[in-house]
Motif scaffolding. Structure first.
Motif, PDB file in Angstrom:
ATOM      1  N   GLN A   1       0.843  -1.192   0.000  1.00  0.00           N
ATOM      2  CA  GLN A   1       0.000   0.000   0.000  1.00  0.00           C
ATOM      3  C   GLN A   1       0.880   1.243   0.000  1.00  0.00           C
ATOM      4  O   GLN A   1       1.925   1.279   0.663  1.00  0.00           O
TER       5      GLN A   1
ATOM      6  N   LYS B   1       0.881   5.647   0.259  1.00  0.00           N
ATOM      7  CA  LYS B   1       0.103   6.796   0.738  1.00  0.00           C
ATOM      8  C   LYS B   1       0.914   8.043   0.438  1.00  0.00           C
ATOM      9  O   LYS B   1       2.075   8.120   0.868  1.00  0.00           O
TER      10      LYS B   1
ATOM     11  N   SER C   1      -3.259   1.952   8.161  1.00  0.00           N
ATOM     12  CA  SER C   1      -3.335   1.712   6.704  1.00  0.00           C
ATOM     13  C   SER C   1      -3.850   0.313   6.435  1.00  0.00           C
ATOM     14  O   SER C   1      -4.650   0.093   5.521  1.00  0.00           O
TER      15      SER C   1
ATOM     16  N   LEU D   1      -7.836  -1.098   4.857  1.00  0.00           N
ATOM     17  CA  LEU D   1      -8.002  -1.980   3.688  1.00  0.00           C
ATOM     18  C   LEU D   1      -9.077  -3.031   3.939  1.00  0.00           C
ATOM     19  O   LEU D   1      -9.631  -3.586   2.995  1.00  0.00           O
TER      20      LEU D   1
ATOM     21  N   ASP E   1      -9.938   2.110   1.895  1.00  0.00           N
ATOM     22  CA  ASP E   1      -8.903   2.252   0.867  1.00  0.00           C
ATOM     23  C   ASP E   1      -8.742   0.889   0.189  1.00  0.00           C
ATOM     24  O   ASP E   1      -9.084  -0.136   0.778  1.00  0.00           O
TER      25      ASP E   1
ATOM     26  N   PRO F   1      -5.747  -1.674  -1.658  1.00  0.00           N
ATOM     27  CA  PRO F   1      -4.283  -1.795  -1.688  1.00  0.00           C
ATOM     28  C   PRO F   1      -3.725  -1.419  -3.064  1.00  0.00           C
ATOM     29  O   PRO F   1      -4.419  -1.557  -4.077  1.00  0.00           O
TER      30      PRO F   1
END
Lengths: 266, 237
Positions: free
Chosen positions: B3, B5, B36, B40, B45, B47
């Motif tokens: 992932q 960011k 994070s 997922l 969010d 990945p």
């Protein structure tokens, strides 16, 4: 009932420039640093207005529908660039906002002018530039302000309300549901100047169109009726444009998987 | 999975399984990628690469809104909706397009998070931090989720209130069979409530295992060091 209008020649216009000189002198005396901006602004206004005067004379004389439509489109394009010029988020945000803004202003303004021209005033021919251009100019001007206010407010509401928007999304809400409150606030913010002007028109302010018609010799009662049409059409155009922008623009804050995009990607 | 960011890799080559019906805690220093990873799990969010599976099926294959109703999320800072506590809870069944099947009553949801039913008439925005967090928890339970994700739910609470909330969460899991995954900075909380622990550092998996063994005899030197530092009181408050 018409009375001849007092002619303003170039000599009288030169006398009027004393007024802008007052503003420039005051700025210089107070060291506001605005003298140059005022001088440039005054020259721009003079040149732009003089040129548009000649363009209007040419348009009225040629009287072609495609030329009139071309000018209307140019007005929407210019309004779009002006409405998005100061929007935050840098170039990527402006690139995303511009087509939304253009279509919203175009639709909001076109629907309004179509109704006013065809139904309320019954303009003939339908493209008569003497009516269409000044009316459309007023509509686009207001739609532009509504668009800028709506887009700016939506951006700030979406940024400050991220936590709440994600709280809604995490519960299974659609992006539409999650952004309902920012969208509502942005639409209200865009409508407030119009609502305020509806409340004070004729009491605090005598609008430009009505004043212009009276100065040009029209009967005040006729000028007032035109002005009523104008304030109603401005309210409609602003509401349509702001709603269009907010409803369309807010989608661009989400991915297709109902995820809120980080502010940097807007 | 991986992932990113803001152009930075926050999870690297991470592969981890979390037990069904367990209370898993994600621990590790700041910037380890705990939040994070949690985001997922209900697709707040996606990945950058890799797959998240729920009961063996990739979650990206399921309709995202239905997934989120099965996988609840409680944020670090509770965000209250306008109105009363009851309004905060009753809005949830209306968000799914059609009402979720058999949502719990307001009273039932409040009892689950050990709040007095009188709370339903209180204005949500006027509650204390701990009360707001319990309302956020009750709100997440209104969809009858199978998994509950909690992102440092006690970070803004004082230690006593935080411990009470941990005990509530532990009882909630025991009574309802919920699977809980919680990010925490506080090792004491992880020890108190969890049945499974995962340690991350710099976006990589350091160690994962049943909580008893994880905390008593960690398999890696880095986990041992982190736990020892926590015992000596240097864990972030």
């Amino acid at each position: 009932m018409t009375t001849p209008t007092i002619e303003i020649g170039w000599a009288r216009l030169a006398l009027a420039s004393a007024l802008i000189m007052v503003a420039i002198a005051l700025s210089a005396w107070q060291r506001l640093g605005l003298a140059k901006s005022l001088a440039i602004g005054a020259i721009r206004a003079l040149v732009q207005l003089t040129l548009i005067g000649y363009v209007l004379v040419w348009l009225f004389n040629t009287n072609r529908w495609y030329l009139v439509l071309g000018v209307l489109l140019l007005m929407v394009l210019t309004a779009t660039l002006a409405a998005t010029a100061r929007s935050p988020g840098g170039r990527p945000a402006r690139r995303r906002l511009r087509p939304i803004c253009f279509v919203s202003i175009l639709l909001g303004s076109s629907l309004t002018i179509a109704y006013v021209g065809a139904v309320v005033i019954d303009v003939t021919p339908w493209y008569n530039p003497r009516y269409l251009i000044p009316l459309f100019g007023m509509i686009v001007g207001n739609a532009m302000n509504g668009a800028a206010l709506a887009a700016g407010r939506l951006q700030s509401e979406m940024a400050s309300g991220r936590a709440q928007i994600e709280a809604y999304l995490a519960l299974g809400a659609s992006p539409q549901q999650a952004s309902a409150e920012p969208a509502r606030r942005a639409t209200i913010a865009a409508m407030i100047p119009t609502i305020n002007s509806l409340a004070v028109v004729g009491v605090v302010s005598l609008p430009g169109m009505m004043t212009g018609q009276i100065l040009a010799g029209s009967a005040p009662t006729l000028a007032v009726r035109y002005q009523i049409v104008v304030v109603f059409m401005l309210a409609a155009a602003t509401a349509l444009t702001a709603t269009g922008i907010v409803q369309w623009y807010r989608r661009s804050f989400f991915t297709s998987a109902a995820q809120l995009l980080p502010p940097i990607q807007l | 999975m991986n992932q990113d960011k803001a152009g930075r890799r926050v999870l690297s080559d991470l592969s981890v399984s979390l037990p069904k019906g367990g209370f898993s805690t994600l621990i590790g220093p700041s910037g380890a990628g705990k939040t994070s990873l949690l985001r997922l799990l209900n697709r707040l969010d996606d990945p950058a690469s890799g797959t998240v599976c729920f009961m063996g099926r990739p979650i990206a294959d399921a309709p995202v809104r239905a997934l989120r109703r099965e996988v609840g999320f409680v944020f670090q800072t509770p965000s209250m909706f306008p109105g009363t506590v009851a309004q905060n809870l009753l809005i949830v069944p209306t968000l799914g397009g059609q009402a979720a099947a058999d949502p719990p009553s307001v009273g039932e949801a409040l009892r689950q998070v050990e709040l007095d039913t009188d709370f339903e008439h209180r204005i949500a925005a006027e509650l204390s931090g701990g009360e707001k967090q319990r309302v956020a928890l009750a709100r997440a339970l209104m969809t009858r989720p199978r998994i509950l994700l909690l992102d440092e739910p006690t970070a803004a609470l004082d230690p006593e209130v935080a411990e009470q909330l941990m005990l509530t969460l532990r009882r909630l899991r025991e009574d309802s069979g919920l699977t809980i995954v919680m990010v925490t900075h506080r090792l004491s909380e992880a020890r108190l409530a969890s049945t499974y622990a995962v340690m991350l550092e710099a976006g990589r998996l350091v160690e994962a295992g049943p909580a008893d063994r994880f905390f008593s005899t960690p398999a890696t030197a880095r986990t041992r060091e982190f736990i020892t530092a926590g015992r000596q009181g240097s864990e972030p408050a």
